[in-house]
Design an enzyme around this catalytic site. Structure first.
Site, short mmCIF file in Angstrom:
data_model
loop_
_atom_site.label_atom_id
_atom_site.label_comp_id
_atom_site.label_asym_id
_atom_site.label_seq_id
_atom_site.Cartn_x
_atom_site.Cartn_y
_atom_site.Cartn_z
CG ASN A 36 -1.94 1.08 1.24
OD1 ASN A 36 -1.64 2.22 0.91
ND2 ASN A 36 -3.15 0.75 1.62
CG HIS A 64 0.54 6.05 5.10
ND1 HIS A 64 -0.36 7.02 5.49
CD2 HIS A 64 0.02 4.87 5.54
CE1 HIS A 64 -1.36 6.46 6.16
NE2 HIS A 64 -1.15 5.16 6.19
CG HIS A 92 -8.38 3.83 1.03
ND1 HIS A 92 -8.56 3.69 2.39
CD2 HIS A 92 -9.60 4.20 0.54
CE1 HIS A 92 -9.81 3.97 2.71
NE2 HIS A 92 -10.46 4.30 1.59
NE ARG A 114 -8.71 7.13 4.40
CZ ARG A 114 -9.53 6.81 5.40
NH1 ARG A 114 -10.68 7.47 5.54
NH2 ARG A 114 -9.23 5.86 6.24
NE ARG A 163 -8.30 10.98 5.47
CZ ARG A 163 -8.80 10.57 6.64
NH1 ARG A 163 -8.03 9.89 7.47
NH2 ARG A 163 -10.04 10.84 6.96
CD GLU A 168 -7.21 -0.91 1.03
OE1 GLU A 168 -7.15 0.19 1.64
OE2 GLU A 168 -6.70 -1.95 1.45
CB THR A 194 -9.52 1.49 7.60
OG1 THR A 194 -9.41 2.19 6.36
CG2 THR A 194 -10.80 0.68 7.61
CD GLU A 241 -6.93 -6.29 3.20
OE1 GLU A 241 -6.20 -5.58 3.93
OE2 GLU A 241 -7.15 -6.03 2.00
CG HIS A 273 -5.49 -1.95 9.68
ND1 HIS A 273 -5.76 -0.92 8.81
CD2 HIS A 273 -5.45 -1.39 10.90
CE1 HIS A 273 -5.90 0.21 9.48
NE2 HIS A 273 -5.71 -0.05 10.75
#
Length: 241
Positions: A7, A10, A43, A45, A49, A70, A101, A151, A191
């Protein structure tokens, strides 16, 4: 054998702190691929963000492996998925006030709604996954939606305050993996997994993918993306099928 999907959200988080042009999530995705990632997760959103629409489009157009998108189950996100054609769409719960999340999607009681939402996605040949807790009722409901993957949320395991609590959460996840596989679902975990706690799943069979982002990006700040991904991929390569 299970594989690593990375992922890169970030990387975008860091960029958005200055609303600038770097670091570049697309470059991070390509470096992760070169280092052994078998897929890239973004992801998108609703509040944008971190990952932006442009990131999704560029990563989808240039990956050599596969992209996991995602997203919340909204009409806007479905339109984007149908335009982008990711390998997998993963439906996640989303709250604007949360930092990340916080838990799994509630699927029980929403099977018909979610099946109808995913129908155009499945018709396009896009696979789907549901990000859920390792709860038997939610796993059975996911099967009834017609999703190919689940998942299982590993956040409670990762955040456990004691070893006993961690073991309890791990055992719950392992039972969830076993049930999901019995029902014909493919299982991913994600996660809060990092370079230490992931060893708790070393001898657990039936896991298709480990979805890892924050821990890898955190290490990449110090060591570089390729080295951080290669180290995690090497760990997972020792795990059971």
């Amino acid at each position: 054998m299970p594989v690593l999907v990375v992922n890169v959200d970030h990387v975008a988080t860091l960029r958005q702190q200055r609303m600038g042009k770097e670091p570049e999530p697309v470059t991070a995705a390509h470096l992760a691929e070169l280092a052994g990632a078998r897929g890239i997760i973004v992801h998108l959103r609703e509040d944008r963000r971190h990952i932006q629409d442009r990131d999704v489009e560029m990563i989808a157009a240039t990956l050599n492996t596969r992209m996991h998108l995602e997203m919340a189950g909204t009409p806007e996100m479905r339109e984007i998925a149908l335009r982008i054609n990711p390998h997998i769409v993963c439906l996640v719960p989303e709250k604007r006030e949360e930092l990340t999340t916080e838990g799994g999607l509630v699927v029980g009681g929403r099977e018909k709604e979610l099946a109808a939402y995913l129908a155009p996605i499945h018709a396009r040949g896009i696979r789907s996954s549901l990000f859920i807790e390792a709860d038997p009722a939610q796993i059975r409901a996911a099967r009834n939606v017609g999703s190919e993957y689940v998942e299982l949320h590993t956040g409670h395991f990762a955040d456990a305050a004691t070893q006993d609590e961690m073991r309890r959460e791990r055992d719950k996840i392992v039972r969830g993996v076993e049930l999901a596989r019995t029902l014909g679902l493919k299982v991913n975990l994600g996660h809060g997994l990092n370079y230490t706690n992931i060893y708790e799943f070393k001898n657990v069979s039936g896991i298709s993918e480990y979805s890892i982002g924050h821990s890898i990006v955190s290490r990449a700040v110090l060591t570089g993306m390729e080295k951080a991904v290669a180290q995690m991929a090497a760990i997972i390569a020792t795990f059971s099928e």
